[in-house]
Design a protein around this motif. Structure first.
Motif, PDB file in Angstrom:
ATOM      1  N   GLY A   1      -8.968  -0.386   1.158  1.00  0.00           N
ATOM      2  CA  GLY A   1      -8.183   0.800   1.485  1.00  0.00           C
ATOM      3  C   GLY A   1      -7.317   1.236   0.330  1.00  0.00           C
TER       4      GLY A   1
ATOM      5  N   ALA B   1      -3.363   4.696  10.529  1.00  0.00           N
ATOM      6  CA  ALA B   1      -3.318   4.260   9.135  1.00  0.00           C
ATOM      7  C   ALA B   1      -3.630   2.768   9.020  1.00  0.00           C
ATOM      8  CB  ALA B   1      -1.945   4.553   8.530  1.00  0.00           C
ATOM      9  N   LEU B   2      -4.403   2.435   7.997  1.00  0.00           N
ATOM     10  CA  LEU B   2      -4.796   1.046   7.771  1.00  0.00           C
ATOM     11  C   LEU B   2      -3.586   0.143   7.569  1.00  0.00           C
ATOM     12  CD1 LEU B   2      -7.011  -1.064   7.221  1.00  0.00           C
ATOM     13  CD2 LEU B   2      -6.971  -0.346   4.822  1.00  0.00           C
TER      14      LEU B   2
ATOM     15  N   VAL C   1     -11.780  -1.476   9.669  1.00  0.00           N
ATOM     16  CA  VAL C   1     -12.101  -0.921   8.348  1.00  0.00           C
ATOM     17  C   VAL C   1     -13.535  -0.396   8.310  1.00  0.00           C
ATOM     18  CG1 VAL C   1     -12.452  -1.541   5.926  1.00  0.00           C
ATOM     19  CG2 VAL C   1     -10.406  -2.285   7.109  1.00  0.00           C
TER      20      VAL C   1
ATOM     21  N   GLU D   1     -13.754   4.609  -5.636  1.00  0.00           N
ATOM     22  CA  GLU D   1     -14.734   4.562  -4.556  1.00  0.00           C
ATOM     23  C   GLU D   1     -15.799   3.527  -4.892  1.00  0.00           C
ATOM     24  OE1 GLU D   1     -15.967   5.470  -0.870  1.00  0.00           O
ATOM     25  OE2 GLU D   1     -14.366   6.607  -1.833  1.00  0.00           O
TER      26      GLU D   1
ATOM     27  N   LEU E   1       0.798  -1.234   0.000  1.00  0.00           N
ATOM     28  CA  LEU E   1       0.000   0.000   0.000  1.00  0.00           C
ATOM     29  C   LEU E   1       0.831   1.286   0.000  1.00  0.00           C
ATOM     30  CD1 LEU E   1      -3.129  -0.639   2.259  1.00  0.00           C
ATOM     31  CD2 LEU E   1      -2.982  -0.559  -0.216  1.00  0.00           C
TER      32      LEU E   1
ATOM     33  N   ALA F   1     -10.161  -6.038   3.175  1.00  0.00           N
ATOM     34  CA  ALA F   1     -10.197  -4.771   3.898  1.00  0.00           C
ATOM     35  C   ALA F   1      -9.047  -3.867   3.462  1.00  0.00           C
ATOM     36  CB  ALA F   1     -10.132  -5.020   5.406  1.00  0.00           C
ATOM     37  N   LEU F   2      -7.856  -4.467   3.313  1.00  0.00           N
ATOM     38  CA  LEU F   2      -6.715  -3.689   2.851  1.00  0.00           C
ATOM     39  C   LEU F   2      -6.844  -3.333   1.373  1.00  0.00           C
ATOM     40  CD1 LEU F   2      -3.762  -5.457   4.674  1.00  0.00           C
ATOM     41  CD2 LEU F   2      -4.595  -3.152   5.055  1.00  0.00           C
TER      42      LEU F   2
ATOM     43  N   THR G   1     -17.108  -6.063  -1.593  1.00  0.00           N
ATOM     44  CA  THR G   1     -16.106  -4.995  -1.565  1.00  0.00           C
ATOM     45  C   THR G   1     -16.395  -3.953  -2.638  1.00  0.00           C
ATOM     46  OG1 THR G   1     -14.449  -6.588  -0.798  1.00  0.00           O
ATOM     47  CG2 THR G   1     -13.633  -4.500  -1.640  1.00  0.00           C
TER      48      THR G   1
ATOM     49  N   THR H   1     -15.368   3.617  10.490  1.00  0.00           N
ATOM     50  CA  THR H   1     -15.806   4.921   9.989  1.00  0.00           C
ATOM     51  C   THR H   1     -17.170   4.815   9.328  1.00  0.00           C
ATOM     52  OG1 THR H   1     -13.510   5.584   9.623  1.00  0.00           O
ATOM     53  CG2 THR H   1     -15.207   6.847   8.494  1.00  0.00           C
TER      54      THR H   1
ATOM     55  N   ILE I   1      -9.382   3.078  -2.326  1.00  0.00           N
ATOM     56  CA  ILE I   1      -9.672   4.465  -1.925  1.00  0.00           C
ATOM     57  C   ILE I   1      -8.431   5.342  -2.089  1.00  0.00           C
ATOM     58  CG2 ILE I   1     -10.342   5.926   0.027  1.00  0.00           C
ATOM     59  CD1 ILE I   1     -12.056   3.544   1.005  1.00  0.00           C
ATOM     60  N   LEU I   2      -7.250   4.766  -1.785  1.00  0.00           N
ATOM     61  CA  LEU I   2      -6.008   5.526  -1.924  1.00  0.00           C
ATOM     62  C   LEU I   2      -5.778   5.992  -3.363  1.00  0.00           C
ATOM     63  CD1 LEU I   2      -3.353   3.633   0.239  1.00  0.00           C
ATOM     64  CD2 LEU I   2      -4.245   5.922   0.613  1.00  0.00           C
TER      65      LEU I   2
END
Length: 653
Positions: free
Chosen positions: A328, A199-200, A435, A336, A43, A324-325, A312, A438, A331-332
């Motif tokens: 993330g 941070a994830l 995850v 979306e 990541l 989950a990662l 997902t 939020t 999104i990075l």
């Protein structure tokens, strides 16, 4: 679709995909990493990358770790990742019979078919997804998240309460930092670092990389003892097609279970393995080297990747720790999940799906071609690999915010992960809870402010409530088998005193989170109160069971009491954690690069017994790697006290 196909077949995309596949094969072969930790390592490097290239790398890595993790499972009987546990039962006996090549060939071909089947299922799921997504309002999304959370405790370890409590710990970690609705700083303890959420990548590395490496060091094993495969490659391929009906059924199981948030790879292989035993006539050969016991879990654990991508991509709800990662990572790079992705960026979705299929072809083909050479690499002592892996892990964690706090938080949460592994608390549940934290907070706010309580009358909400109640009842009625292997592949042993200390520490943390939530208004405080209170709800019955049974329950589990080969030096988890603390101490004095180099030199010298020259060369190579990365990524590593007085030359800066 045409644009997606053109991008898929472009040299640039294929190059990045192959690179991701290569990384995925490596982290699958080396016990201690796996897909979740591998993505956590990757990541930091996808920041500011072009979206399709970053996507290719992540999909490539994620798609093939469940293929290459077969090597340590078959060759030594150590699960490469949690998704290859069931493969050990028949794969390792086949290896001891001299049929390792047959087992590997069957596993790789079944994995390939399972992965392609998962991509096919994902294609149709996405095609019919738009009306489902359009029907999912704030209330429906909130109840879907609640359903996902209630499912986490099922089949994730030796006891459902542990799974649910671990998920609640993840929710509590998500309460640290500024509240997303009000912006008020919560649980910062006066530090600037905790103003932002953790941070994830740090949470992922803490839960899956550090604990696995520490545990393997404690056992002091090599991945394989001989590296000899034997004959039988064609027979293994033939076995897969002979048992095509098993492959198809187990691939379906992998897709369905993979799509259920909270279950993930740690149970899919066992479900598939149990299914093939229950549906077979001659069951007595299972566990002694039956090729069906290899084919079934391998087909399921690769098909799960396509299934896990369904929630997902459609709802932004990860179906497993690695997803989950991956979420993330999406999104990075600006992807979306949800209705906008499906309707306006369909090319990106199809690019994901076809990349999964192509990665499985590359991964299975590479494993078949390089199996003999890879088998020889597995004979390397883990004490030679571990210090470099520790260095990479701390380097990756530092990329989160590039502050000292990243390293300290990795050490703190990594220690939590080590003891969760030791005491049998399912770490994927914590990651999923974190995850979703939020989304839980914002969905509660949006649902209440938009609908009030009227959302409870929506048809989809009612269906989800019923499913949630069924999930809760199933969790309550779940009776773990005392002979069952836990999510980390180790039999349960009781050692009550250390577990009481760990349990008390988690209990105190929950009380602190509840206390902090009570200090704020409803917008800021409702989520910490919910997360901490939920954790206490699960911890209290565990404490009661602890008191009543005096530890005679599968709630209590201590892997450190497992027998270790008497020929190796027996060391505790604390011993290796102190090594890492020492490395951070040297880094605080002389800087991160000097600290890592010193750690590698001393560790290899004392634990692996290499010469001073070999240790110096090893440390020097890693220092040059860090220096090269700092040059091209414009990094400034954490400085120590020494750098306040002396300017160190490159690459020691």
């Amino acid at each position: 679709m045409v644009n997606a196909l053109v991008t898929l077949l472009s040299i640039e995309h294929v190059t990045y995909l192959v690179f991701g596949v290569f990384l995925g094969l490596i982290v699958g072969i080396l016990p201690g990493l796996g897909g979740t930790a591998g993505l956590a390592l990757l990541l930091p490097f996808v920041f500011n990358m072009e979206a399709t290239n970053a996507l290719a790398m992540m999909i490539g890595l994620q798609s093939v770790t469940a293929t290459s993790d077969t090597f340590p499972s078959v060759l030594m009987g150590i699960p490469g990742t949690s998704s290859s546990q069931a493969t050990v039962v028949d794969g390792f006996p086949l290896s001891k019979k001299g049929e390792a090549a047959r087992a590997l060939a069957a596993a790789f071909s079944a994995s390939l078919i399972g992965g392609l089947f998962g991509a096919l299922v994902l294609t149709f799921a996405i095609y019919y997804a738009e009306p489902i997504i359009n029907a999912m309002g704030f209330g429906e999304q909130m109840m879907l998240i609640v359903l996902a959370l209630t499912m986490v405790g099922m089949l994730t370890g030796s006891h459902p309460l542990k799974g649910l409590a671990a998920c609640a710990i993840g929710l509590m970690i998500g309460a640290f930092g500024s509240a997303p609705v009000s912006g008020v700083e919560r649980l910062t303890f006066g530090t600037e670092y905790l103003i932002d959420t953790i941070a994830l990548v740090i949470v992922g590395l803490s839960m899956f990389a550090l604990p696995e490496i520490v545990d393997l060091l404690r056992r002091q094993v090599t991945i394989s003892k001989t590296g000899v495969l034997g004959a039988g490659w064609m027979q293994g391929l033939k076995d897969t097609f002979t048992h095509w009906w098993i492959v198809l059924r187990c691939a379906c199981i992998g897709c369905v279970v993979g799509a259920l948030p909270g279950l993930g790879g740690s149970v899919i292989d066992w479900i598939a393995y149990g299914h093939v035993i229950q549906t077979s006539k001659n069951r007595e050969t299972f566990g002694t080297g039956d090729i069906r016991g290899v084919i079934a879990p391998e087909a399921a654990n690769n098909a799960k990747e396509g299934g896990a991508l369904i929630p997902t991509i459609l709802f932004g709800i990860p179906g497993s720790g690695s997803m989950a990662l991956l979420l993330g990572g999406f999104i990075l790079i600006g992807i979306e999940p949800g209705i906008e992705l499906i309707t306006h960026e369909a090319n990106v979705v199809y690019l994901m799906i076809w990349s999964v299929a192509l990665a499985n072809i590359f991964g299975a083909g590479t494993c078949l071609i390089l199996a003999s050479q890879i088998a020889k690499l597995t004979t390397i002592r883990y004490t030679l690999i571990a210090p470099f892996m520790f260095g990479l892990i701390f380097f990756a964690a530092f990329q989160a915010t590039r502050e000292w706090g990243d390293l300290i938080m990795l050490m703190a949460l990594g220690t939590l992960g080590v003891y969760m592994k030791r005491f049998g608390w399912p770490r994927p549940a914590l990651l999923i809870g974190y995850v979703l934290s939020t989304r839980v907070e914002t969905s509660i706010y949006h649902t209440i402010t938009t609908y009030g309580l009227s959302f409870l009358s929506h048809p989809i909400v009612i269906i989800l409530i019923v499913l949630t109640l069924i999930s809760i009842v199933a969790a309550i009625r779940y009776k773990p088998n005392t002979s069952k292997i836990t999510d980390d592949g180790i039999h349960a042993y009781r050692n009550l005193k250390p577990q009481i200390i760990f349990f008390a520490a988690i209990f105190v943390l929950a009380l602190i989170v509840v206390w902090d939530g009570s200090r704020w208004d409803i917008l800021t405080g409702v989520y910490p109160l919910f997360a901490g209170g939920l954790c206490l709800v699960f911890l209290i019955p565990m404490g009661v069971e602890m008191y009543k049974t005096k530890g005679a329950s599968l709630v209590f589990y201590d892997s450190e009491r497992e027998d270790i080969d008497s020929s190796v030096e027996r060391r505790s988890n604390e011993y290796y954690l102190m090594w890492l603390l020492g490395m951070l101490g040297v880094s605080a004095l002389a800087g991160f690069v000097v600290g890592i180099a010193s750690f590698i030199y001393i560790f290899i010298r004392l634990k692996a017994g290499l010469s001073h020259l070999a240790c110096a060369i090893s440390a020097g190579i890693f220092v040059m790697l860090l220096g090269t990365l700092s040059h091209f990524m414009t990094l400034q590593y954490p400085e120590g006290i020494l750098q306040s007085f002396v300017t160190l030359p490159w690459p020691l800066q």
